[in-house]
Design a protein around this motif. Sequence first.
Motif, mmCIF file in Angstrom:
data_model
loop_
_atom_site.group_PDB
_atom_site.id
_atom_site.type_symbol
_atom_site.label_atom_id
_atom_site.label_comp_id
_atom_site.label_asym_id
_atom_site.label_seq_id
_atom_site.Cartn_x
_atom_site.Cartn_y
_atom_site.Cartn_z
ATOM 1 N N GLU A 196 0.855 -1.177 0.000
ATOM 2 C CA GLU A 196 0.000 0.000 0.000
ATOM 3 C C GLU A 196 0.895 1.233 0.000
ATOM 4 O O GLU A 196 1.760 1.377 0.862
ATOM 5 C CB GLU A 196 -0.922 0.029 1.225
ATOM 6 N N ARG A 197 0.743 2.066 -1.025
ATOM 7 C CA ARG A 197 1.525 3.283 -1.173
ATOM 8 C C ARG A 197 3.022 3.002 -1.066
ATOM 9 O O ARG A 197 3.783 3.741 -0.456
ATOM 10 C CB ARG A 197 1.083 4.337 -0.159
ATOM 11 N N GLY A 198 3.424 1.897 -1.682
ATOM 12 C CA GLY A 198 4.833 1.557 -1.769
ATOM 13 C C GLY A 198 5.409 0.795 -0.603
ATOM 14 O O GLY A 198 6.564 0.379 -0.651
ATOM 15 N N ASP A 199 4.629 0.576 0.448
ATOM 16 C CA ASP A 199 5.121 -0.131 1.632
ATOM 17 C C ASP A 199 4.489 -1.509 1.752
ATOM 18 O O ASP A 199 3.285 -1.680 1.494
ATOM 19 C CB ASP A 199 4.817 0.665 2.902
ATOM 20 N N LEU A 200 5.270 -2.466 2.183
ATOM 21 C CA LEU A 200 4.788 -3.825 2.400
ATOM 22 C C LEU A 200 3.844 -3.857 3.598
ATOM 23 O O LEU A 200 4.190 -3.371 4.682
ATOM 24 C CB LEU A 200 5.980 -4.752 2.651
ATOM 25 N N VAL A 201 2.656 -4.458 3.411
ATOM 26 C CA VAL A 201 1.679 -4.514 4.503
ATOM 27 C C VAL A 201 1.217 -5.921 4.820
ATOM 28 O O VAL A 201 0.680 -6.171 5.912
ATOM 29 C CB VAL A 201 0.438 -3.636 4.197
ATOM 30 N N ALA A 202 1.390 -6.875 3.895
ATOM 31 C CA ALA A 202 0.926 -8.237 4.142
ATOM 32 C C ALA A 202 1.752 -9.228 3.337
ATOM 33 O O ALA A 202 2.284 -8.892 2.263
ATOM 34 C CB ALA A 202 -0.556 -8.380 3.787
ATOM 35 N N ILE A 203 1.859 -10.446 3.863
ATOM 36 C CA ILE A 203 2.554 -11.534 3.187
ATOM 37 C C ILE A 203 1.617 -12.730 3.157
ATOM 38 O O ILE A 203 1.104 -13.152 4.205
ATOM 39 C CB ILE A 203 3.868 -11.901 3.898
ATOM 40 N N ASP A 204 1.377 -13.245 1.972
ATOM 41 C CA ASP A 204 0.440 -14.360 1.784
ATOM 42 C C ASP A 204 -0.921 -14.070 2.423
ATOM 43 O O ASP A 204 -1.538 -14.943 3.037
ATOM 44 C CB ASP A 204 1.030 -15.657 2.352
ATOM 45 N N GLY A 205 -1.355 -12.815 2.283
ATOM 46 C CA GLY A 205 -2.663 -12.412 2.778
ATOM 47 C C GLY A 205 -2.720 -12.122 4.257
ATOM 48 O O GLY A 205 -3.764 -11.678 4.767
ATOM 49 N N GLN A 206 -1.627 -12.312 4.967
ATOM 50 C CA GLN A 206 -1.592 -12.093 6.412
ATOM 51 C C GLN A 206 -0.963 -10.730 6.714
ATOM 52 O O GLN A 206 0.184 -10.480 6.330
ATOM 53 C CB GLN A 206 -0.774 -13.185 7.098
ATOM 54 N N PRO A 207 -1.678 -9.826 7.405
ATOM 55 C CA PRO A 207 -1.085 -8.521 7.727
ATOM 56 C C PRO A 207 0.116 -8.665 8.670
ATOM 57 O O PRO A 207 0.113 -9.501 9.577
ATOM 58 C CB PRO A 207 -2.235 -7.773 8.425
ATOM 59 N N TYR A 208 1.113 -7.845 8.431
ATOM 60 C CA TYR A 208 2.307 -7.818 9.274
ATOM 61 C C TYR A 208 2.655 -6.375 9.584
ATOM 62 O O TYR A 208 2.482 -5.492 8.738
ATOM 63 C CB TYR A 208 3.506 -8.453 8.565
ATOM 64 N N SER A 209 3.210 -6.151 10.777
ATOM 65 C CA SER A 209 3.816 -4.854 11.050
ATOM 66 C C SER A 209 5.104 -4.755 10.243
ATOM 67 O O SER A 209 5.641 -5.773 9.779
ATOM 68 C CB SER A 209 4.125 -4.712 12.547
#
Length: 403
Positions: A226-239
Amino acid sequence: MSTIRKVVLAYSGGLDTSVILKWLQEHYHCEVVTFTADLGQGEELAPARAKAGLMGVKEVYIDDLREEFVRDFVFPMFRANTLYEGEYLLGTSIARPLIAKRLVEIATEVGADAVAHGATGKGNDQVRFELGVLALQPSLRVIAPWREWDLSSRETLLAYADRHGIPVDRQGKKSPYSMDANLLHISYEGGVLEDPWAEPEESMWRWSVAPEQAPDAPQSIELDFERGDLVAIDGQPYSPAAALAYLNQIGGAHGVGRADIVENRYVGMKSRGCYETPGGTILLKAHRALESLTLDREEAHLKDELMPRYASLIYNGYWWSPERRMLQAAIDATQERVNGRVRLRLYKGNVTVAGRQSPDSLFDARIATFEDDAGAYNQADAAGFIRLNGLRLAIGARRNGSG
């Protein structure tokens, strides 16, 4: 020296900074406050608190900065697809401005006159720390013991520690390398690496398996941005910090992210270093893949032209400079529509893009198709386009007598 009443020391609890702590007390007759940053280096930090207490330190700061590090420093840097000299993902460089920032904050909080660091006079880190302090609080004095004292080797440091009763762990086998680790990378310098022809020993690497020893089956992962930043891996949200830690784990398991580089230090010399950056290698590949869908051509090309300058600013210690902030604003403006998902395949040291999709994609299959485009693109338009773009070439050829 008597004008220094209190100094905040960037403190790891190792031999160098333990000697520095005592040296500051002895030579400046000042109170020392220690600051240890948890940037995800994977070491137990509680012993640093105990050791500082044994040496008479009353104020000990051990701060968990992992989320701030990745969110406010690593991610902004990766929005620019940053590589120094085409290879280095700047794992050490990007940590220094955060440490400098926190040193200044603590110095302000405790009323210190100065800050101190353990960087040597040969390296880049002295520049990075001190430029950060100058940019954030120029009234603070910076003490760099390696540029002042006559202790020039591990043996002289050990002798000083023995004379002053400084506890030193001599039981464990000391690594022959100078190492720096955080959530983005681990670096190795010194030892056999000082010969650029010498191959690193396999036992040196801590985070990754050798590519030839990696699993024989590839692993696919999907990264959401989202807006160039990684927010989830394999559909799982991560900090931010958790995402990078997870990418390090799976990337290292597949032999991803090793680099062996001879780089140009800002202080003038060439230096050979080896780096493990598995998560960063994956993140860079995915981010560029998503930008290939979502950025306008000229926007993307201009970003690539600006990136080497941006990388040099970070490498050389100018994170807090007005020009880095200016470039960051331009880079961040390009990331508004860098949203979507990238599918990657990890296999024996390689990261391969297997798919990308975005709600903000500029890719139009109706125009790009090799099949019937139903009039979406008039191929006859290309003739005039070519003639106009080739006009200057034809004029030059006639002048030079070619027809």
